[in-house]
Design an enzyme around this catalytic site. Structure first.
Site, PDB file in Angstrom:
ATOM      1  CG  HIS A 222      -2.030   0.984   1.111  1.00  0.00           C
ATOM      2  ND1 HIS A 222      -1.909   2.311   1.453  1.00  0.00           N
ATOM      3  CD2 HIS A 222      -3.280   0.816   0.635  1.00  0.00           C
ATOM      4  CE1 HIS A 222      -3.059   2.910   1.206  1.00  0.00           C
ATOM      5  NE2 HIS A 222      -3.907   2.040   0.698  1.00  0.00           N
TER       6      HIS A 222
ATOM      7  CG  ASP B 198      -8.758  -4.514  -2.775  1.00  0.00           C
ATOM      8  OD1 ASP B 198      -9.939  -4.416  -2.393  1.00  0.00           O
ATOM      9  OD2 ASP B 198      -8.180  -3.650  -3.452  1.00  0.00           O
TER      10      ASP B 198
HETATM   11  N1  ACO Z   1       4.218  -7.822  -4.659  1.00  0.00           N
HETATM   12  C1  ACO Z   1       5.567  -7.791  -4.809  1.00  0.00           C
HETATM   13  N2  ACO Z   1       6.309  -6.682  -4.690  1.00  0.00           N
HETATM   14  C2  ACO Z   1       5.678  -5.539  -4.408  1.00  0.00           C
HETATM   15  C3  ACO Z   1       4.275  -5.482  -4.235  1.00  0.00           C
HETATM   16  C4  ACO Z   1       3.548  -6.680  -4.370  1.00  0.00           C
HETATM   17  N3  ACO Z   1       2.221  -6.685  -4.212  1.00  0.00           N
HETATM   18  N4  ACO Z   1       3.900  -4.216  -3.967  1.00  0.00           N
HETATM   19  C5  ACO Z   1       5.026  -3.477  -3.969  1.00  0.00           C
HETATM   20  N5  ACO Z   1       6.095  -4.271  -4.234  1.00  0.00           N
HETATM   21  C6  ACO Z   1       7.506  -3.855  -4.264  1.00  0.00           C
HETATM   22  C7  ACO Z   1       7.807  -3.115  -5.558  1.00  0.00           C
HETATM   23  O1  ACO Z   1       8.283  -3.998  -6.561  1.00  0.00           O
HETATM   24  C8  ACO Z   1       8.850  -2.113  -5.114  1.00  0.00           C
HETATM   25  O2  ACO Z   1      10.086  -2.800  -5.033  1.00  0.00           O
HETATM   26  P1  ACO Z   1      11.478  -2.002  -5.338  1.00  0.00           P
HETATM   27  O3  ACO Z   1      11.550  -0.900  -4.301  1.00  0.00           O
HETATM   28  O4  ACO Z   1      12.506  -3.063  -5.205  1.00  0.00           O
HETATM   29  O5  ACO Z   1      11.329  -1.484  -6.742  1.00  0.00           O
HETATM   30  C9  ACO Z   1       8.430  -1.763  -3.679  1.00  0.00           C
HETATM   31  O6  ACO Z   1       7.694  -2.897  -3.212  1.00  0.00           O
HETATM   32  C10 ACO Z   1       7.556  -0.507  -3.582  1.00  0.00           C
HETATM   33  O7  ACO Z   1       6.449  -0.675  -4.445  1.00  0.00           O
HETATM   34  P2  ACO Z   1       5.817   0.480  -5.331  1.00  0.00           P
HETATM   35  O8  ACO Z   1       5.112  -0.142  -6.473  1.00  0.00           O
HETATM   36  O9  ACO Z   1       6.874   1.501  -5.626  1.00  0.00           O
HETATM   37  O10 ACO Z   1       4.807   1.098  -4.295  1.00  0.00           O
HETATM   38  P3  ACO Z   1       3.574   2.032  -4.627  1.00  0.00           P
HETATM   39  O11 ACO Z   1       3.266   2.777  -3.387  1.00  0.00           O
HETATM   40  O12 ACO Z   1       3.848   2.811  -5.860  1.00  0.00           O
HETATM   41  O13 ACO Z   1       2.387   1.006  -4.979  1.00  0.00           O
HETATM   42  C11 ACO Z   1       0.643  -0.589  -4.728  1.00  0.00           C
HETATM   43  C12 ACO Z   1       1.431   0.561  -4.063  1.00  0.00           C
HETATM   44  C13 ACO Z   1       0.147  -0.158  -6.092  1.00  0.00           C
HETATM   45  C14 ACO Z   1      -0.557  -0.904  -3.845  1.00  0.00           C
HETATM   46  C15 ACO Z   1       1.560  -1.840  -4.845  1.00  0.00           C
HETATM   47  O14 ACO Z   1       1.950  -2.258  -3.564  1.00  0.00           O
HETATM   48  C16 ACO Z   1       0.888  -2.992  -5.606  1.00  0.00           C
HETATM   49  O15 ACO Z   1       0.992  -3.061  -6.825  1.00  0.00           O
HETATM   50  N6  ACO Z   1       0.184  -3.909  -4.885  1.00  0.00           N
HETATM   51  C17 ACO Z   1      -0.579  -4.966  -5.549  1.00  0.00           C
HETATM   52  C18 ACO Z   1      -1.931  -4.420  -6.046  1.00  0.00           C
HETATM   53  C19 ACO Z   1      -2.900  -4.170  -4.910  1.00  0.00           C
HETATM   54  O16 ACO Z   1      -3.068  -4.975  -4.013  1.00  0.00           O
HETATM   55  N7  ACO Z   1      -3.586  -3.019  -4.975  1.00  0.00           N
HETATM   56  C20 ACO Z   1      -4.618  -2.638  -3.992  1.00  0.00           C
HETATM   57  C21 ACO Z   1      -4.121  -1.502  -3.147  1.00  0.00           C
HETATM   58  S1  ACO Z   1      -5.320  -1.086  -1.909  1.00  0.00           S
HETATM   59  C22 ACO Z   1      -6.495  -0.234  -2.780  1.00  0.00           C
HETATM   60  O17 ACO Z   1      -6.239   0.513  -3.679  1.00  0.00           O
HETATM   61  C23 ACO Z   1      -7.868  -0.467  -2.398  1.00  0.00           C
END
Ligand code: ACO
Length: 414
Positions: free
Chosen positions: A299, A356
């Site tokens: 998140h 979620d």
């Molecule tokens: N699985 C594996 N790795 C992950 C995940 C994941 N679900 N989420 C983040 N990471 C990693 C990224 O690869 C990144 O790694 P790095 O620093 O080595 O490049 C690091 O964690 C930070 O992730 P970002 O994508 O930069 O974080 P951001 O804040 O931009 O994204 C998000 C947040 C979109 C929720 C992300 O965690 C994600 O894609 N999660 C899966 C989708 C999801 O569950 N979305 C629902 C969110 S809640 C809602 O909107 C109701």
């Protein structure tokens, strides 16, 4: 007023410090005027684009407040409609205010034939979120008598009915007209509209009503998430409430946002079909060469447990127990959570289950199909979107219009 001195190119520039209830922010709105510099923040990771008093997330400690009240207290003590009133008005209603609020919502319960006809023409292959956003966008044109000040009651009444109609059409159930009776609670009415069949009314199940009520309360508001910010941006352009909410529905549909609830169940089912080898999928999610991510994890703001996920997990386990069903998907989800918590990749990046991760398990137990999950999320988020739309309108906020760093060609001739 507090001032921050920013030292750039041999000069100090005095920038005001804004004190929120919890956060402090540097006001950079005059930075370009003073220095010719703009700021760069892709994904708006460190930028407050507005002031708001609707909800607050403490991401480090995993806390969520609605109008100052902790989500855990609201879940224990309040109904969806009471929380909806709180989000829209800033305080809880007394008996008379709640009665008036419910009556206003119920007064817009009828659906015109023109809407049935419109829905009928949409192919069944269309995703329910696309249908919901399209109908929401044109909703007011079906009813010219709707006054501006009533439009939020109108939306709160119509969107559940339209969602049920979308579900019934897609899944071949005949249209039935269920009135929003005063004696019926908002959540029970949604279930009746979804699942009633002719000559047999929907059998009331208090465990299901309670689970859906709690889940929709958890969804009501969540600060400046992608869909809410979308709604606020449209409101800042003085777009009407219907087109603004329609845009919010489309933003919510994205798999990284609300669409994750559908993606989570699809992922858990794939893991189950693949033999339930959780570690294989965890390794895949960690592999930077693989685009796979664990859906329902991570998140932008929470760097700790998402408090909504904790409640949703409890609600899912409780519902499945009360309904006396076995869902192997719940076991996969729980084991996935346990194993990721032990894994340094997830702990170092502070990736925890989000709302979620468990919500789809609740919807499945209720009987809601996967492609309707995000529609249910939209029904929960609707009061929040409306409150944010009103906040922008009342504060007469300037139109949202960010800058960019242009990296294209310099001027060239044809
Ligand atoms: N699985 C594996 N790795 C992950 C995940 C994941 N679900 N989420 C983040 N990471 C990693 C990224 O690869 C990144 O790694 P790095 O620093 O080595 O490049 C690091 O964690 C930070 O992730 P970002 O994508 O930069 O974080 P951001 O804040 O931009 O994204 C998000 C947040 C979109 C929720 C992300 O965690 C994600 O894609 N999660 C899966 C989708 C999801 O569950 N979305 C629902 C969110 S809640 C809602 O909107 C109701």
């Amino acid at each position: 007023m507090c001032i921050i001195n920013l030292y750039i190119n041999g000069r100090y520039h005095r920038l005001p410090l804004i004190n929120g209830t919890f956060d402090k922010a540097i006001d950079i709105s005059k930075l370009r005027e003073y220095t010719k510099l703009i700021t760069f923040d892709p994904g708006l990771k460190n930028t407050a684009i507005t002031k708001s008093s609707i909800s607050f997330i403490n991401g480090e400690n995993g806390k969520l407040l609605y109008r100052g009240y902790p989500i855990e207290q609201i879940i224990d003590k309040c109904s969806f409609v009471e929380t909806c009133y709180l989000i829209l008005n800033g305080s809880f209603p007394d008996y008379k205010q709640l009665k008036f609020f419910k009556e206003k919502i119920n007064s817009f319960d009828s659906i015109q034939n023109k809407i049935y006809n419109f829905l009928d023409k949409i192919p069944n292959s269309c995703h329910p979120m696309a249908i919901l956003s399209s109908i929401t966008n044109i909703l007011s044109s079906f009813d010219n008598s709707i006054k501006n000040e009533d439009s939020h009651f109108y939306l709160l009444s119509k969107l559940p009915t339209l969602s049920a109609m979308i579900y019934r059409k897609k899944y071949g159930l005949p249209n039935i007209f269920i009135k929003n009776k005063k004696s019926i609670c908002y959540i029970y009415n949604i279930l009746k509209m979804f699942f009633s069949i002719p000559n047999k009314s929907y059998e009331k199940n208090n465990h299901i009503i309670d689970a859906l009520e709690k889940l929709l309360i958890l969804h009501i508001d969540h600060e400046q998430n992608c869909s809410t910010t979308t709604v606020r941006l449209l409101s800042s352009a003085r777009s009407n409430i219907f087109s603004s909410i329609s845009a919010g529905i489309n933003a919510l549909w994205g798999r990284l946002h609300g669409g994750a609830n559908q993606a989570v169940i699809e992922m858990l089912e794939t893991i189950l079909k693949d033999g339930g080898n959780i570690n294989k999928w965890i390794e895949k999610a960690k592999d930077k060469k693989n685009s796979f991510r664990l859906m329902g994890f991570g998140h932008r703001i929470y760097k700790n447990f998402d408090p909504r996920a904790k409640i949703a997990k409890y609600v899912a386990e409780n519902l499945i127990k009360k309904l006396n069903i076995y869902d192997p998907i719940l076991d996969i989800a729980k084991n996935l959570e346990i194993n990721t918590l032990k894994d340094s990749y997830f702990s170092e990046k502070k990736l925890y289950p989000n709302i979620d991760f468990y919500s789809g398990i609740i919807y499945q137990a209720i009987g809601i199909p996967k492609d309707m999950f995000t529609v249910m999320f939209a029904l929960g988020r609707l009061p929040g979107w409306i409150a944010h739309w009103i906040e922008i309108k009342n504060n007469l906020e300037p139109i949202g219009r960010p800058r960019q760093i242009y990296i294209g060609n310099k001027k060239r001739n044809i």
